[in-house]
Design a protein around this motif. Sequence first.
Motif, PDB file in Angstrom:
ATOM      1  N   GLU A  14     -22.892 -27.751  29.731  1.00 34.26           N
ATOM      2  CA  GLU A  14     -21.561 -27.490  30.278  1.00 34.26           C
ATOM      3  C   GLU A  14     -20.831 -28.810  30.522  1.00 34.26           C
ATOM      4  N   GLY A  15     -19.614 -28.918  30.019  1.00 33.74           N
ATOM      5  CA  GLY A  15     -18.773 -30.059  30.340  1.00 33.74           C
ATOM      6  C   GLY A  15     -18.160 -29.869  31.707  1.00 33.74           C
ATOM      7  N   ILE A  16     -18.293 -30.872  32.588  1.00 34.21           N
ATOM      8  CA  ILE A  16     -17.820 -30.688  33.952  1.00 34.21           C
ATOM      9  C   ILE A  16     -16.721 -31.657  34.354  1.00 34.21           C
ATOM     10  N   ALA A  17     -16.675 -32.834  33.743  1.00 33.76           N
ATOM     11  CA  ALA A  17     -15.639 -33.805  34.119  1.00 33.76           C
ATOM     12  C   ALA A  17     -15.427 -34.765  32.971  1.00 33.76           C
ATOM     13  N   THR A  18     -14.199 -35.213  32.824  1.00 28.82           N
ATOM     14  CA  THR A  18     -13.876 -36.157  31.756  1.00 28.82           C
ATOM     15  C   THR A  18     -12.756 -37.074  32.220  1.00 28.82           C
ATOM     16  N   ILE A  19     -12.785 -38.313  31.719  1.00 31.74           N
ATOM     17  CA  ILE A  19     -11.730 -39.259  32.059  1.00 31.74           C
ATOM     18  C   ILE A  19     -11.358 -40.051  30.805  1.00 31.74           C
ATOM     19  N   ALA A  20     -10.080 -40.056  30.499  1.00 29.52           N
ATOM     20  CA  ALA A  20      -9.573 -40.750  29.316  1.00 29.52           C
ATOM     21  C   ALA A  20      -9.368 -42.235  29.629  1.00 29.52           C
ATOM     22  N   GLY A  54      -6.956 -43.089  32.319  1.00 29.79           N
ATOM     23  CA  GLY A  54      -7.280 -42.616  33.658  1.00 29.79           C
ATOM     24  C   GLY A  54      -7.063 -41.140  33.895  1.00 29.79           C
ATOM     25  N   TYR A  55      -6.470 -40.450  32.915  1.00 28.11           N
ATOM     26  CA  TYR A  55      -6.276 -39.004  33.063  1.00 28.11           C
ATOM     27  C   TYR A  55      -7.632 -38.325  33.131  1.00 28.11           C
ATOM     28  N   SER A  56      -7.784 -37.383  34.055  1.00 21.33           N
ATOM     29  CA  SER A  56      -9.068 -36.711  34.223  1.00 21.33           C
ATOM     30  C   SER A  56      -8.893 -35.199  34.222  1.00 21.33           C
ATOM     31  N   ASP A  57      -9.978 -34.521  33.938  1.00 19.57           N
ATOM     32  CA  ASP A  57      -9.981 -33.064  33.936  1.00 19.57           C
ATOM     33  C   ASP A  57     -11.357 -32.599  34.381  1.00 19.57           C
ATOM     34  N   TYR A  58     -11.403 -31.379  34.907  1.00 21.31           N
ATOM     35  CA  TYR A  58     -12.633 -30.865  35.474  1.00 21.31           C
ATOM     36  C   TYR A  58     -12.844 -29.405  35.087  1.00 21.31           C
ATOM     37  N   ALA A  59     -14.089 -29.018  35.033  1.00 20.89           N
ATOM     38  CA  ALA A  59     -14.405 -27.602  34.914  1.00 20.89           C
ATOM     39  C   ALA A  59     -14.090 -26.917  36.239  1.00 20.89           C
ATOM     40  N   ARG A  60     -13.767 -25.638  36.142  1.00 18.88           N
ATOM     41  CA  ARG A  60     -13.391 -24.908  37.348  1.00 18.88           C
ATOM     42  C   ARG A  60     -14.534 -24.882  38.365  1.00 18.88           C
ATOM     43  N   VAL A 108     -16.478 -27.146  39.320  1.00 18.23           N
ATOM     44  CA  VAL A 108     -16.665 -28.354  40.136  1.00 18.23           C
ATOM     45  C   VAL A 108     -15.360 -28.921  40.675  1.00 18.23           C
ATOM     46  N   ARG A 109     -14.240 -28.370  40.217  1.00 16.74           N
ATOM     47  CA  ARG A 109     -12.945 -28.895  40.665  1.00 16.74           C
ATOM     48  C   ARG A 109     -12.875 -28.813  42.180  1.00 16.74           C
ATOM     49  N   ASP A 110     -12.326 -29.838  42.790  1.00 15.35           N
ATOM     50  CA  ASP A 110     -12.171 -29.950  44.247  1.00 15.35           C
ATOM     51  C   ASP A 110     -13.452 -30.375  44.954  1.00 15.35           C
ATOM     52  N   ARG A 111     -14.578 -30.453  44.211  1.00 13.16           N
ATOM     53  CA  ARG A 111     -15.824 -30.953  44.810  1.00 13.16           C
ATOM     54  C   ARG A 111     -16.285 -32.256  44.161  1.00 13.16           C
ATOM     55  N   PHE A 112     -16.027 -32.418  42.865  1.00 11.48           N
ATOM     56  CA  PHE A 112     -16.479 -33.599  42.118  1.00 11.48           C
ATOM     57  C   PHE A 112     -15.267 -34.462  41.759  1.00 11.48           C
ATOM     58  N   THR A 113     -15.485 -35.772  41.709  1.00 13.53           N
ATOM     59  CA  THR A 113     -14.434 -36.707  41.305  1.00 13.53           C
ATOM     60  C   THR A 113     -15.005 -37.705  40.315  1.00 13.53           C
ATOM     61  N   ILE A 114     -14.338 -37.827  39.172  1.00 10.63           N
ATOM     62  CA  ILE A 114     -14.732 -38.804  38.166  1.00 10.63           C
ATOM     63  C   ILE A 114     -13.801 -40.014  38.256  1.00 10.63           C
ATOM     64  N   SER A 115     -14.370 -41.206  38.076  1.00 14.54           N
ATOM     65  CA  SER A 115     -13.575 -42.427  38.089  1.00 14.54           C
ATOM     66  C   SER A 115     -14.224 -43.430  37.146  1.00 14.54           C
ATOM     67  N   LEU A 151     -13.531 -31.503  27.492  1.00 13.23           N
ATOM     68  CA  LEU A 151     -14.803 -31.032  28.032  1.00 13.23           C
ATOM     69  C   LEU A 151     -15.686 -30.410  26.953  1.00 13.23           C
ATOM     70  N   PHE A 152     -15.265 -30.540  25.691  1.00  7.00           N
ATOM     71  CA  PHE A 152     -16.052 -29.981  24.588  1.00  7.00           C
ATOM     72  C   PHE A 152     -17.087 -30.991  24.152  1.00  7.00           C
ATOM     73  N   ASP A 153     -18.348 -30.662  24.212  1.00  3.72           N
ATOM     74  CA  ASP A 153     -19.402 -31.647  23.941  1.00  3.72           C
ATOM     75  C   ASP A 153     -19.420 -32.096  22.482  1.00  3.72           C
ATOM     76  N   TYR A 154     -18.954 -31.269  21.554  1.00  2.00           N
ATOM     77  CA  TYR A 154     -18.996 -31.660  20.148  1.00  2.00           C
ATOM     78  C   TYR A 154     -18.033 -32.797  19.824  1.00  2.00           C
ATOM     79  N   GLU A 155     -17.143 -33.121  20.732  1.00  3.15           N
ATOM     80  CA  GLU A 155     -16.202 -34.218  20.527  1.00  3.15           C
ATOM     81  C   GLU A 155     -16.836 -35.589  20.786  1.00  3.15           C
ATOM     82  N   TYR A 156     -17.992 -35.616  21.435  1.00  4.05           N
ATOM     83  CA  TYR A 156     -18.565 -36.864  21.923  1.00  4.05           C
ATOM     84  C   TYR A 156     -19.611 -37.416  20.963  1.00  4.05           C
TER      85      TYR A 156
END
Length: 121
Positions: free
Chosen positions: A44-50, A53-59, A61-68, A103-108
């Motif tokens: 499962e993809g849970i967090a990403t940061i471009a 600095g733009y970031s996105d989260y899976a629903r 973990v949103r509001d509980r996890f922070t990526i930096s 958050l798609f793992d095949y992109e990485y």
Amino acid sequence: QLVESGGGVVQPGGSMRLVCGASGFNFEYYTIGWFRQAPGKEREGIATIAPNGYSDYARSVRDRFTISRDNTKNTVYLQMNNLEPEDTAVYYCAADLSMIATLFDYEYEIWGQGTQVTCSS
């Protein structure tokens, strides 16, 4: 190469910070994502940061996890608060040259070995 650290055991409601260290590529141009895989479940993809600095989260973990990220240290952090038993999994970081937060793992293209996070009382 990516190396994760910071995993371990934490009680429900606790906090933990994961660290992803990068080497061998131009880190500042890569999107970095955090993924997790629990026993018997799909990754499962849970967090990403471009790079910008733009970031996105899976629903989940949103509001509980922070990526930096700190480009001066070639490092990405995942601060995890209010952990739940459902967060127990192996956590991986990955790098993607597309420069788009996804958050798609095949992109990485580059993956770390993972670090175990266990949330249990």
